[in-house]
Write a protein that holds these residues in place. Sequence first.
Motif, mmCIF file in Angstrom:
data_model
loop_
_atom_site.group_PDB
_atom_site.id
_atom_site.type_symbol
_atom_site.label_atom_id
_atom_site.label_comp_id
_atom_site.label_asym_id
_atom_site.label_seq_id
_atom_site.Cartn_x
_atom_site.Cartn_y
_atom_site.Cartn_z
ATOM 1 N N ARG A 122 0.856 -1.188 0.000
ATOM 2 C CA ARG A 122 0.000 0.000 0.000
ATOM 3 C C ARG A 122 0.891 1.237 0.000
ATOM 4 N N LYS A 123 0.355 2.331 -0.510
ATOM 5 C CA LYS A 123 1.094 3.591 -0.604
ATOM 6 C C LYS A 123 0.385 4.660 0.210
ATOM 7 N N SER A 124 1.171 5.482 0.880
ATOM 8 C CA SER A 124 0.643 6.644 1.588
ATOM 9 C C SER A 124 1.310 7.894 1.027
ATOM 10 N N VAL A 125 0.491 8.845 0.598
ATOM 11 C CA VAL A 125 1.037 10.105 0.074
ATOM 12 C C VAL A 125 1.122 11.171 1.165
ATOM 13 N N ASN A 126 0.654 10.826 2.391
ATOM 14 C CA ASN A 126 0.714 11.783 3.498
ATOM 15 C C ASN A 126 1.429 11.179 4.713
ATOM 16 N N SER A 127 2.511 10.482 4.435
ATOM 17 C CA SER A 127 3.408 9.942 5.464
ATOM 18 C C SER A 127 2.719 9.073 6.506
ATOM 19 N N GLY A 128 1.848 8.184 6.066
ATOM 20 C CA GLY A 128 1.257 7.200 6.950
ATOM 21 C C GLY A 128 -0.037 7.590 7.623
ATOM 22 N N LEU A 129 -0.550 8.790 7.367
ATOM 23 C CA LEU A 129 -1.832 9.174 7.962
ATOM 24 C C LEU A 129 -2.978 8.394 7.341
ATOM 25 N N ASN A 130 -2.893 8.143 6.039
ATOM 26 C CA ASN A 130 -3.882 7.342 5.313
ATOM 27 C C ASN A 130 -3.138 6.438 4.352
ATOM 28 N N TRP A 131 -3.765 5.309 4.026
ATOM 29 C CA TRP A 131 -3.151 4.337 3.119
ATOM 30 C C TRP A 131 -4.046 4.111 1.910
ATOM 31 N N GLY A 132 -3.423 3.977 0.740
ATOM 32 C CA GLY A 132 -4.148 3.708 -0.495
ATOM 33 C C GLY A 132 -4.600 2.256 -0.571
ATOM 34 N N ALA A 133 -5.171 1.926 -1.701
ATOM 35 C CA ALA A 133 -5.688 0.582 -1.930
ATOM 36 C C ALA A 133 -4.566 -0.452 -1.917
ATOM 37 N N ALA A 134 -4.928 -1.658 -1.532
ATOM 38 C CA ALA A 134 -3.969 -2.758 -1.510
ATOM 39 C C ALA A 134 -3.643 -3.196 -2.930
ATOM 40 N N VAL A 135 -2.370 -3.438 -3.177
ATOM 41 C CA VAL A 135 -1.907 -3.980 -4.453
ATOM 42 C C VAL A 135 -1.252 -5.323 -4.150
ATOM 43 N N VAL A 136 -1.678 -6.357 -4.869
ATOM 44 C CA VAL A 136 -1.090 -7.684 -4.679
ATOM 45 C C VAL A 136 0.261 -7.712 -5.383
ATOM 46 N N VAL A 137 1.311 -7.976 -4.617
ATOM 47 C CA VAL A 137 2.656 -8.061 -5.166
ATOM 48 C C VAL A 137 2.944 -9.481 -5.640
ATOM 49 N N ARG A 138 2.585 -10.438 -4.800
ATOM 50 C CA ARG A 138 2.787 -11.847 -5.163
ATOM 51 C C ARG A 138 1.707 -12.677 -4.492
ATOM 52 N N PRO A 139 0.869 -13.354 -5.285
ATOM 53 C CA PRO A 139 -0.163 -14.204 -4.691
ATOM 54 C C PRO A 139 0.416 -15.556 -4.279
ATOM 55 N N ILE A 140 -0.204 -16.165 -3.293
ATOM 56 C CA ILE A 140 0.235 -17.486 -2.836
ATOM 57 C C ILE A 140 0.079 -18.521 -3.949
ATOM 58 N N SER A 141 -0.838 -18.292 -4.881
ATOM 59 C CA SER A 141 -1.058 -19.234 -5.984
ATOM 60 C C SER A 141 0.101 -19.258 -6.980
ATOM 61 N N SER A 142 1.013 -18.296 -6.898
ATOM 62 C CA SER A 142 2.143 -18.268 -7.835
ATOM 63 C C SER A 142 3.215 -19.295 -7.488
ATOM 64 N N CYS A 143 3.080 -19.947 -6.354
ATOM 65 C CA CYS A 143 4.060 -20.965 -5.958
ATOM 66 C C CYS A 143 3.345 -22.081 -5.210
ATOM 67 N N PRO A 144 2.644 -22.946 -5.930
ATOM 68 C CA PRO A 144 1.876 -24.014 -5.285
ATOM 69 C C PRO A 144 2.748 -24.923 -4.419
#
Length: 157
Positions: A122-144
């Motif tokens: 997640r990204k914060s443009v105001n130094s951690g006061l609020n957080w943006g939407a979750a982005v999946v970096v690596r799903p568990i399904s990518s390594c069964p």
Amino acid sequence: MRCFLLFVIILLSFSLEFKAQNQLVSSGQFFEGEPYLAIDPQNPQHLVAAWMGFQFNEKIVIKTSVSSNGGATWSTPTALPHQQMGNSSADVSMAYDLQGNLYIAYIDYDNVGFTNGAIICRKSVNSGLNWGAAVVVRPISSCPNKLCIDRPWIAVD
């Protein structure tokens, strides 16, 4: 000799005045652990703490809190939501980019059956006061049949 004693007394009084104090950031009734601290490179008085904390009806969540005065006071902790109901979160880390954006990475997963999960960023443009939407970096399904999402870390260039 008097000047030296006066100097020592003044030095001691300043060191006692500016001595860091322990501050309770989390106030959970149960588990609160594995903390991570990020220091804003553009303002070292701005701190962001993140940790794993128990949240009623949500298992373990990632919580964050912000200080703008070097840790003397902290904001009320904020819990980051899970990707799916019943998930648990763990292993948080944070990093700033050169523009002052703060990124947080952690795992959010089914810690019983391992049926779903991912490394989340997640990204914060105001130094951690609020957080943006979750982005999946690596799903568990990518390594069964492997636990590939354990212990993520983040570096930003």
